[in-house]
Design a protein around this motif. Structure first.
Motif, PDB file in Angstrom:
ATOM      1  N   GLY A 250      -9.566  10.304   2.511  1.00  0.00           N
ATOM      2  CA  GLY A 250     -10.473   8.804   2.100  1.00  0.00           C
ATOM      3  C   GLY A 250     -11.327   9.628   1.008  1.00  0.00           C
ATOM      4  O   GLY A 250     -11.609  10.697   0.641  1.00  0.00           O
ATOM      5  N   SER A 251     -11.376   8.571  -0.121  1.00  0.00           N
ATOM      6  CA  SER A 251     -11.869   8.946  -1.450  1.00  0.00           C
ATOM      7  C   SER A 251     -13.388   8.972  -1.518  1.00  0.00           C
ATOM      8  O   SER A 251     -13.855   9.667  -2.852  1.00  0.00           O
ATOM      9  CB  SER A 251     -11.038   8.125  -2.432  1.00  0.00           C
ATOM     10  OG  SER A 251     -11.693   6.723  -2.345  1.00  0.00           O
TER      11      SER A 251
ATOM     12  N   PRO B 182      -9.152   7.785   6.919  1.00  0.00           N
ATOM     13  CA  PRO B 182      -9.736   8.332   8.420  1.00  0.00           C
ATOM     14  C   PRO B 182      -8.920   7.209   9.451  1.00  0.00           C
ATOM     15  O   PRO B 182      -8.562   6.052   9.076  1.00  0.00           O
ATOM     16  CB  PRO B 182     -11.025   7.835   8.157  1.00  0.00           C
ATOM     17  CG  PRO B 182     -11.452   7.862   6.959  1.00  0.00           C
ATOM     18  CD  PRO B 182     -10.158   7.248   6.087  1.00  0.00           C
TER      19      PRO B 182
ATOM     20  N   LEU C  27       0.295   4.666   1.624  1.00  0.00           N
ATOM     21  CA  LEU C  27       1.388   5.135   2.745  1.00  0.00           C
ATOM     22  C   LEU C  27       2.487   6.085   2.092  1.00  0.00           C
ATOM     23  O   LEU C  27       3.088   5.489   1.174  1.00  0.00           O
ATOM     24  CB  LEU C  27       1.895   3.762   3.368  1.00  0.00           C
ATOM     25  CG  LEU C  27       0.652   2.746   3.757  1.00  0.00           C
ATOM     26  CD1 LEU C  27       1.588   1.783   4.316  1.00  0.00           C
ATOM     27  CD2 LEU C  27      -0.226   3.418   4.426  1.00  0.00           C
TER      28      LEU C  27
ATOM     29  N   ASP D  71       1.001   9.679  -7.466  1.00  0.00           N
ATOM     30  CA  ASP D  71      -0.558   9.245  -6.890  1.00  0.00           C
ATOM     31  C   ASP D  71      -0.794  10.217  -5.832  1.00  0.00           C
ATOM     32  O   ASP D  71      -0.371  10.042  -4.752  1.00  0.00           O
ATOM     33  CB  ASP D  71      -0.506   7.960  -6.587  1.00  0.00           C
ATOM     34  CG  ASP D  71      -1.873   7.262  -5.982  1.00  0.00           C
ATOM     35  OD1 ASP D  71      -2.964   7.929  -6.004  1.00  0.00           O
ATOM     36  OD2 ASP D  71      -1.939   6.204  -5.578  1.00  0.00           O
ATOM     37  N   HIS D  72      -1.728  11.215  -5.808  1.00  0.00           N
ATOM     38  CA  HIS D  72      -2.286  12.120  -5.165  1.00  0.00           C
ATOM     39  C   HIS D  72      -3.624  11.792  -4.413  1.00  0.00           C
ATOM     40  O   HIS D  72      -4.208  12.460  -3.853  1.00  0.00           O
ATOM     41  CB  HIS D  72      -2.284  13.643  -5.520  1.00  0.00           C
ATOM     42  CG  HIS D  72      -0.636  13.589  -5.906  1.00  0.00           C
ATOM     43  ND1 HIS D  72       0.355  13.996  -4.956  1.00  0.00           N
ATOM     44  CD2 HIS D  72      -0.184  14.230  -7.116  1.00  0.00           C
ATOM     45  CE1 HIS D  72       1.462  14.252  -5.478  1.00  0.00           C
ATOM     46  NE2 HIS D  72       1.297  14.253  -6.852  1.00  0.00           N
ATOM     47  N   LEU D  73      -4.056  10.933  -4.622  1.00  0.00           N
ATOM     48  CA  LEU D  73      -5.457  10.251  -4.416  1.00  0.00           C
ATOM     49  C   LEU D  73      -5.276   9.524  -2.919  1.00  0.00           C
ATOM     50  O   LEU D  73      -4.326   9.384  -2.344  1.00  0.00           O
ATOM     51  CB  LEU D  73      -6.221   9.266  -5.242  1.00  0.00           C
ATOM     52  CG  LEU D  73      -6.284   9.640  -6.722  1.00  0.00           C
ATOM     53  CD1 LEU D  73      -6.781   8.588  -7.411  1.00  0.00           C
ATOM     54  CD2 LEU D  73      -7.228  10.644  -6.695  1.00  0.00           C
ATOM     55  N   ASP D  74      -6.455   9.762  -2.342  1.00  0.00           N
ATOM     56  CA  ASP D  74      -6.436   9.343  -1.041  1.00  0.00           C
ATOM     57  C   ASP D  74      -6.812   7.712  -0.942  1.00  0.00           C
ATOM     58  O   ASP D  74      -7.359   7.111  -1.895  1.00  0.00           O
ATOM     59  CB  ASP D  74      -7.698   9.853  -0.121  1.00  0.00           C
ATOM     60  CG  ASP D  74      -7.050  11.231   0.421  1.00  0.00           C
ATOM     61  OD1 ASP D  74      -5.965  11.628  -0.001  1.00  0.00           O
ATOM     62  OD2 ASP D  74      -7.961  11.786   1.319  1.00  0.00           O
ATOM     63  N   GLY D  75      -6.817   6.981   0.126  1.00  0.00           N
ATOM     64  CA  GLY D  75      -7.362   5.712   0.483  1.00  0.00           C
ATOM     65  C   GLY D  75      -8.752   5.702   0.458  1.00  0.00           C
ATOM     66  O   GLY D  75      -9.460   6.827   0.616  1.00  0.00           O
ATOM     67  N   PRO D  76      -9.619   4.409   0.552  1.00  0.00           N
ATOM     68  CA  PRO D  76     -10.658   4.463   0.794  1.00  0.00           C
ATOM     69  C   PRO D  76     -11.297   4.823   2.055  1.00  0.00           C
ATOM     70  O   PRO D  76     -10.357   4.909   3.230  1.00  0.00           O
ATOM     71  CB  PRO D  76     -11.140   2.728   0.833  1.00  0.00           C
ATOM     72  CG  PRO D  76      -9.898   2.294   1.217  1.00  0.00           C
ATOM     73  CD  PRO D  76      -8.929   3.245   0.646  1.00  0.00           C
ATOM     74  N   ALA D  77     -12.307   5.617   2.240  1.00  0.00           N
ATOM     75  CA  ALA D  77     -12.581   6.337   3.461  1.00  0.00           C
ATOM     76  C   ALA D  77     -13.442   5.300   4.510  1.00  0.00           C
ATOM     77  O   ALA D  77     -14.743   5.428   4.830  1.00  0.00           O
ATOM     78  CB  ALA D  77     -13.822   7.461   3.205  1.00  0.00           C
TER      79      ALA D  77
ATOM     80  N   ARG E  23      -3.275   8.670   4.267  1.00  0.00           N
ATOM     81  CA  ARG E  23      -4.521   9.002   3.568  1.00  0.00           C
ATOM     82  C   ARG E  23      -5.657   8.345   3.750  1.00  0.00           C
ATOM     83  O   ARG E  23      -6.363   8.124   2.851  1.00  0.00           O
ATOM     84  CB  ARG E  23      -4.086   9.168   2.160  1.00  0.00           C
ATOM     85  CG  ARG E  23      -2.966   9.813   1.484  1.00  0.00           C
ATOM     86  CD  ARG E  23      -2.851  11.053   2.388  1.00  0.00           C
ATOM     87  NE  ARG E  23      -3.569  12.288   1.889  1.00  0.00           N
ATOM     88  CZ  ARG E  23      -3.673  13.294   2.419  1.00  0.00           C
ATOM     89  NH1 ARG E  23      -2.983  13.655   3.359  1.00  0.00           N
ATOM     90  NH2 ARG E  23      -4.888  14.208   2.017  1.00  0.00           N
TER      91      ARG E  23
ATOM     92  N   PHE F  51       0.857  -1.256   0.070  1.00  0.00           N
ATOM     93  CA  PHE F  51       0.063  -0.011   0.015  1.00  0.00           C
ATOM     94  C   PHE F  51       0.762   1.283  -0.080  1.00  0.00           C
ATOM     95  O   PHE F  51       0.516   2.232   0.362  1.00  0.00           O
ATOM     96  CB  PHE F  51      -1.161   0.058   1.167  1.00  0.00           C
ATOM     97  CG  PHE F  51      -1.942  -1.066   1.324  1.00  0.00           C
ATOM     98  CD1 PHE F  51      -2.861  -1.228   0.098  1.00  0.00           C
ATOM     99  CD2 PHE F  51      -1.870  -2.193   2.160  1.00  0.00           C
ATOM    100  CE1 PHE F  51      -3.883  -2.412   0.124  1.00  0.00           C
ATOM    101  CE2 PHE F  51      -2.926  -3.037   2.205  1.00  0.00           C
ATOM    102  CZ  PHE F  51      -3.685  -3.558   1.109  1.00  0.00           C
ATOM    103  N   ARG F  52       1.936   1.210  -0.253  1.00  0.00           N
ATOM    104  CA  ARG F  52       2.997   2.268  -0.554  1.00  0.00           C
ATOM    105  C   ARG F  52       2.573   3.220  -1.469  1.00  0.00           C
ATOM    106  O   ARG F  52       1.774   2.743  -2.376  1.00  0.00           O
ATOM    107  CB  ARG F  52       4.425   2.081  -0.523  1.00  0.00           C
ATOM    108  CG  ARG F  52       4.790   1.315  -1.833  1.00  0.00           C
ATOM    109  CD  ARG F  52       6.229   0.981  -2.123  1.00  0.00           C
ATOM    110  NE  ARG F  52       6.570   0.829  -3.720  1.00  0.00           N
ATOM    111  CZ  ARG F  52       6.388  -0.352  -4.074  1.00  0.00           C
ATOM    112  NH1 ARG F  52       5.807  -1.167  -3.354  1.00  0.00           N
ATOM    113  NH2 ARG F  52       6.722  -0.530  -5.371  1.00  0.00           N
ATOM    114  N   ARG F  53       2.744   4.593  -1.286  1.00  0.00           N
ATOM    115  CA  ARG F  53       2.183   5.593  -2.148  1.00  0.00           C
ATOM    116  C   ARG F  53       3.225   5.346  -3.595  1.00  0.00           C
ATOM    117  O   ARG F  53       4.089   5.921  -3.411  1.00  0.00           O
ATOM    118  CB  ARG F  53       2.080   6.923  -1.793  1.00  0.00           C
ATOM    119  CG  ARG F  53       1.237   8.001  -2.616  1.00  0.00           C
ATOM    120  CD  ARG F  53       1.344   9.322  -1.726  1.00  0.00           C
ATOM    121  NE  ARG F  53       0.779   9.334  -0.334  1.00  0.00           N
ATOM    122  CZ  ARG F  53       0.939  10.355   0.425  1.00  0.00           C
ATOM    123  NH1 ARG F  53       1.441  11.179   0.218  1.00  0.00           N
ATOM    124  NH2 ARG F  53       0.473  10.153   1.572  1.00  0.00           N
TER     125      ARG F  53
END
Lengths: 283, 544
Positions: free
Chosen positions: B523-524, B270, B336, A76-82, B268, A70-72
């Motif tokens: 989060g996306s 919550p 990460l 990639d400037h997106l976030d992970g799932p919320a 990135r 899961f390293r960036r």
């Protein structure tokens, strides 16, 4: 077709369980066991080691997988799932450790009770001779005669040795033979009871091969009873900081078979007491 | 934000009332004492390279180990995780312009340097205390009185400072919250500081009481703890550990809070399980107050006590475990950024889980009877307070240095620092478990020759740890002077300290304090939030 994640997780879990069980059973980190209950303590340690290795390997594996997988990636400037939580998962990882912990607690309580750690020390203070009671009327619970704690099998027939700790030595007194030595000798396979007192500061009597340790506290006598089951010389180590020479406060315990032990007792018993067995021998 | 309100340099050396200045004062002072305590640790590891007591005199060795423990706990870890980061961050998080009692805050900090130098001075006037940081009587009554009394004075001052700080945190978190900001909208660090401060207020006075009684035994000839005068030496142990076990949580809970702030930003995502994180903190606070006697399983405590304290101690692993699973779940499927802050947090997770496992083992009385007061215990608590809290302190420095100084730290030096710390720490302390299991007691200047090789490996690890501070020091000095400008929000974070300039103005924000009710708004899934929530990322983009 890719292997489903659930199958991979199951396989990893089984592998983890096998590895941790193997480590717990086959990696020996303890010194030799020389007392009856040492083996039960070692069995507890093996269980703890298995659980610990499994947990540590599992969490480390998850951490490493997360760091790698899961390293960036660059750019990639997106976030992970919320994802903010998962109640069933949280209940699972609360309940399972709680159950494991409680079972461990029951298991170690059982071992400790069998060792004598939960003993009632009252039998030590019971029934002083009436005249003594009279004399100490002003001080009915003399702290010097109360046993404050320790490990006691309460078998009543244990061979007594009085241990006195002082800066920076242990002294051993054999009350039945009435002599004092600087080296503890114990009979193989026979229950003994060490009665521990300190003259100055707190010390601790520790024999790693017996897996036993007891603080020796001034003003608060303690006991330690056990059965040595392996012949040999072992170190007695002071484990409580007691002053500048704390590291040098060591002594030796010799566990020997009953014949050598009896001989050693007779050799050391003062002449006035020793005449009785000697005269019987010559008669 | 064109109006840059710079704090003049001399304010950092004076009686400043600015919580940010006080936080940095705590941090720098604490780090100075970390270097002192680390030097003392180095002396201990040099002494233990050989089995004989041949590097320093035996009583000097006991002074060194006493000073090492006292300095690391009372002058480095407690003041830095509480005083430094608590002061710097809590007013930001509650939306306040300063702490509730700024003057008390400054007084609390300024008790620290005198107490520290008082403690160090004892070495030069008749020798420092030599009864360990636990100061068990009767040893502490019979060793030279001057050093022991100075130690007591110093710890009383530091305890007082700690209580002042805690009262301030409780008041600030409960009473200074910006209107509209609820307790269950606070960043996790505020909850950690609230829990910690409750522990400080409840437990520290008990230590103070014990130490005052002990000092009377030493100077006034009373017999509270002196068996020669009819006193009870074990009562002191109860009073001491009633503070000193919660002290572990006073050192660790704020670190938990800091990790909960750092991980979501660099992953990135919550924070996983916000509510269960809070309940875990409250559970740890409650249980932390009722486990103290597990330090006394061999002290002749009554059997029922051993049973009760075994179970209570082991149960603490449950709320603690929840926090670690939540952090792993926070990392899982994240994006990460493998920077120094995140890597130090991962080091912390590994080390603390290791120390937690040995902690559950130590809670089992039959096993504890064997390893109590041995190097196994030394290894265990260093995994908790060094591998745990100190790793988090470094993660936090990498994370908040850009905010404090306005400049970024160098990531290459940072990752080198992290790697060397992790290797050095584990090489130093991992082998000590074996030493304890096999018969090496703690606090000894000499030992059985069979342990020499393992002790030497441990000392090599300590050397590596000492070396690991060099890239860090170079990095901090160089970056403060020439580092790349950080900008307001280099991590794209949502919490309020990032919604202002770096370094922030005296008033924290030039405009009204921002209201952030979703501190972990990463989060996306963009539309998952109810429309009424106030989002830090919107405020941030609006402010630019």
């Amino acid at each position: 077709m890719p292997i489903p994640a659930s199958v991979l997780t199951l396989a990893a879990g089984i592998l983890l369980a096998l590895v941790s069980l193997w480590v717990g059973q086959n990696i020996n980190l303890m010194p030799v066991a020389a007392a009856d209950d040492a083996a039960t303590v070692d069995a507890l340690f093996k269980v703890l080691l298995s659980i610990g290795v499994g947990l540590l390997l599992g969490i480390t594996a998850m951490l490493v997988v997360a760091l790698v997988h899961f390293r960036r990636r660059p750019g990639d400037h997106l976030d992970g799932p919320a994802v903010e939580g998962n109640l069933p998962l949280e209940i699972f990882w609360t309940a399972v450790p709680a159950i494991v912990i409680l079972m461990l607690g029951v298991y170690s309580y059982d071992i400790y009770a069998r060792m004598g750690g939960m003993a009632d020390f009252n039998h030590h203070t019971s029934m002083p001779p009436p005249e003594v009671e009279q004399a100490s009327l002003g001080n009915p619970a003399d702290p010097e005669t109360v046993i404050w704690g320790g490990i006691d099998r309460a078998e009543g027939m244990a061979f007594p040795v009085e241990v006195t700790a002082m800066q920076f030595a242990f002294i051993f007194h054999y009350p039945q033979q009435n002599f004092t030595t600087g080296e503890l000798h114990l009979p193989l396979g026979q229950p003994v009871e060490l009665q521990l007192k300190s003259n100055d500061v707190i010390h601790a009597f520790w024999v790693p091969e017996f897996r036993l340790k007891q603080d020796v506290i001034p003003g608060q006598p303690t006991v330690l009873s056990f059965t040595a089951n392996r012949q040999g010389d072992y170190d007695i180590i002071c484990a409580e900081l007691c002053g500048p020479y704390h590291g040098g406060m060591r002594s030796k315990v010799v566990v020997e078979d009953s014949r050598s032990f009896e001989e050693w007792l007779i050799r050391n018993t003062p002449a006035t007491v020793a005449t009785a067995p000697d005269s019987s021998q010559t008669a | 934000m064109d109006v840059q309100h710079h704090t003049p340099w001399h304010e950092y050396f004076g009686f400043s009332l600015d919580h940010k200045v006080i936080g940095i004062q705590y941090l720098v002072t604490g780090f100075f004492f970390y270097l002192v305590g680390g030097t003392l640790a180095g002396m201990i590891r040099v002494e233990l390279v050989t089995p004989l007591s041949d590097f320093m005199a035996r009583d000097t060795y006991n002074q060194v180990l006493t000073l090492h423990g006292t300095i690391m706990i009372f002058l480095w870890i407690v003041p830095v995780v509480n005083g430094a980061f608590g002061n710097y961050l809590v007013p930001f998080y509650v939306g306040a312009r300063d702490m509730a009692f700024p003057r008390l805050n400054a007084v609390a900090f300024w008790m620290l340097p005198p107490a520290g130098f008082l403690l160090l001075s004892s070495y030069f006037i008749g020798g420092a205390a030599q009864s360990g940081w636990t100061a068990y009587p009767p040893l502490s009554i019979t060793t030279p009185a001057v050093g022991q009394m100075i130690w007591i004075m110093s710890v009383l001052l530091l305890g007082g400072s700690s209580i002042f700080g805690a009262v301030n945190f409780i008041a600030t978190i409960l009473k200074l919250r910006r209107p509209g900001l609820g307790l269950f909208q606070l960043p996790m660090f505020c909850w950690a500081m609230l829990g910690t401060s409750v522990l400080v207020v409840l437990a520290t006075p008990v230590l103070a009481g014990a130490l005052i009684l002990l000092s009377m035994d030493i100077v006034a000839g009373t017999g509270f703890f002196n068996p020669a005068l009819g006193g009870n030496a074990v009562v002191y142990q109860h009073l001491f550990w009633f503070y000193s076990h919660p002290a572990v949580y006073i050192m660790v809970l704020p670190a938990f809070g800091l990790v909960s702030e750092i991980l979501p930003i660099h992953a990135r995502k919550p924070l996983f399980g916000y509510r269960s994180m809070i309940y875990s903190i409250l559970g740890i606070v409650f249980l932390g107050l009722i486990v103290w006697a597990h330090h006394m399983f061999t002290s002749g405590t009554p059997p029922w006590m051993r049973l009760f304290f075994t179970i209570a101690t082991a149960i603490i692993a449950v709320p603690t475990g929840i926090k670690f699973f939540n952090w792993l779940a926070t990392l899982w499927q994240g994006k990460l950024a493998l920077n120094s802050a995140l890597l130090f947090c991962c080091g912390f997770i590994f080390n603390f889980v290791f120390g937690g496992i040995t902690g559950v083992a130590l809670a089992q009385v039959p096993f504890d009877v064997h390893v109590h007061d041995t190097y196994f215990v030394v290894a265990h608590f260093h995994y908790i307070v060094f591998g745990g809290t100190v790793f988090v302190i470094f993660a936090a420095i990498y994370h908040w240095f850009p905010k404090m100084s306005g400049r970024l730290l160098n990531e290459h030096l940072g990752r080198l620092h992290c790697l060397l710390s992790f290797l050095g720490f584990n090489i130093c302390f991992f082998p000590q478990h074996w030493l304890g299991l096999n018969g090496m007691p703690r606090r000894v200047a000499e030992y059985d020759p069979q342990f020499q090789l393992i002790n030497q490996i441990s000392s090599v690890g300590a050397l590596l740890l000492a070396i690991s501070t060099l890239p860090f020091l170079i990095n901090v000095v160089w970056s403060a002077w020439k580092g790349a400008p950080a900008g307001d929000n280099p991590w794209r974070a949502c919490t309020t300290e990032w919604l202002t300039s770096s370094p922030p103005p005296v008033e924290n924000w030039l405009r009204e304090a921002p209201l952030v009710t979703e501190p972990y708004d990463y989060g996306s899934v963009e539309d998952a939030m109810p429309v009424t929530t106030v989002r830090g990322r919107e405020l941030w983009s609006a402010g630019r």
